[in-house]
Design an enzyme around this catalytic site. Sequence first.
Site: not given
Lengths: 183, 561
Positions: B172, B175, B250
């Site tokens: 995360e 990201h 991803e």
Amino acid sequence: MIIYVLIVVVIIPILWAVITYNRLISLRAHLKNAWAGIDVQLKRRYDLIPNLVETAKGYLKHEREVLENVIKARSQAISASGVQDQAKAENFLTQTLKSLFAVVENYPDLKANQNMLTLHEELTSTENRVSFARNHYNDWTAKLNIAIQRFPNRIIANLFNFKKAEFFEIEDVSVRRAPEVKF
Amino acid sequence: MALTYVEIEQEKSYRIFLLFAILIVFYFLTALILGYILKFFITFRIALSHPGLSIRFALTPIQILFIFFVSLVAAIIHLRFSLNRLLGKFILRLGAKPLDRKDRYHQRLRNIVEEASVAIGSRYQIRGMVLPTLAMNAFALADFDNNAIIGVTEGLISRLNRSQLEAVVAHETAHIAQGDCLQNTITCSLFGVYALILSKIRNQLESRGRRYYGRAGAQVMALAVVTYLTLSILQGMARFIKLTISRQREYRADATAVRINRNPLGLAEALYEISRNWRGSGDIGDGLESLFIMNPRANELDESEGLWADLFSTHPPISKRIKILLAMAHSEIRVLEEKRKAKKRLKKARRAPKKVSLGRGSWYAHDKEGNWKGPYTLPQLVALSWFRPSSWVYQKGKGKAERAFRNPSLSKMLAKRIRGRTTGNLRCPRCNQCLLEKEYEGTTVYRCMFCGGKFLENDKVARILLREERVFLERILKLAKEMVGKNVKRYTIKRWKKLPKEFPQLKCPSCLKEMRRTFYSLAYPIEVDRCYGCQATWFDKDELAILQCAIENNLAGKKIA
């Protein structure tokens, strides 16, 4: 015509010099900031260790050596100065902590102690933070060193006395050596 | 490819700009079409009323300019409303809660999140949050001011070990550092939030539509239909925008996560665990799927490859992601499967041995066997080991018997027996004594020292049910099997609803409303007392352990007794 020549010969090199100088300055500032980041995490570790020793003391009556080592390593690390010295002291501290936790494994009561669980988690977290902060610092070090050593930049760096930064390295030999295989 | 986190950030701004451009173009095109239709009708009417006039259907440049201006204003208003309190809106929408400081598992997550923020150079203020659901998933949000949120469900916090959780948080964080989190948050805020309103209106149209008659009803319907159409277009567009959310991000985040904590195996294990469990479909709203580490809804499109899937899917195939990570760790999927099986076996083997229980005025007290014992003085009475606040007592010459806690002096003396941190205002509904704060499965619960009952706030129930630190006695397992088996046989939904509520009802310790005695759920028919005011639950002695035991051993639906 003369004006164009003037631009090419004088103004462009000056412009380049200014830009390069500014870039080096900002890199150096970033590096300093990254070092401060490591410092914060190290301090956090120093603050945790007295608590840890206090909690473990009651249980580890026969393993005083281990605890004393940890305390010694901590005071060494606090008094260290300079990147190389600091790195060395930190590695020693990490090692002593590792051996402490290895000893703790043998004392189920201590292992299950609420305080100990929390402290273990906090220390694990701090170890991770130290290593992440170190990575970050080394990233910036590499960037600065490359910028200083590259050819045209080198002139500016020498002129204004920019020095190569030191990496925060793991000096421990056992970490680097590949594990032995025995059959 | 960018090599350090320092460089990664620099390429993100152009994508956000692109998004704004798309929004403005969309508004302009929609407005243009509306303009043409309007012009057509107006011209048509004029032509009807004044035959012989020359007719031009096309828009003049000034009109087009006007339309452009209007659509620009609309787009700006849309932007302002979407970007206002960006994170707060999502927190509300997803139902994310801040981390509990007293909870050991939450503290671990907080540490991991802080580590991650150190790893990317502390340029973002990353906050950890938790979704109170049993599902397993995680998401990240970011806004323009470098504030970011990493949210993890209770399921994930409790079921993953530290290195796996580190890997998920690192993913995360990747990201966030790569900036696709910001882009994603904005996209979802611009187009995703309407899915909820849309589904609500759809429900209204279907269920109530037939009920409204007459003029007012028609007007309401018309308004609803118009809103519905507009929102449908927006949602359709959200699908189109998904084109810009590439599947590649991803893979890239996985790769960067491995760069952060050099543990591909941890991430592979975490993904495997997530893929094997409920990921929160139904619980997590439409349109926000792309925020999560794995699509809450398992669908075929995500699992397939090829151009079509690459274009329209937001998440790459799980098996492929795991395969890449395992290749980095020189491991195979077989190892993960075996590990999972071994863990299950271990859980079965882990049952504790039987526990051996230890165990003595003018006052008489009613003991467990149903005999009156006495006479005692007051201090003697209170010192009896079997004496509880709920025991019946009787004072010679004072007439009626009563519960001990009803007697003020007895109640006060009993309160002195309490050892530990009390909560002050929370009182046991059965004994009327202060509840103690106690650590249970890593979180704090309120327990009565006398009757062993436990009081839990709503979100803590789920937490505890997920965690498997406690080992249950053989007795509890037997009870759980019996209870689930018997009650499932005895009560169907209809029969359960018809039952009279004849038993005395307990008062909720926190809001003092009457609680209702119900089953925890129909799949796990363990009786509990639930407060419908503050959504808290009271478990009598062993009830919580029985429920935990039943869920851990998957007893639902099995008729054993």
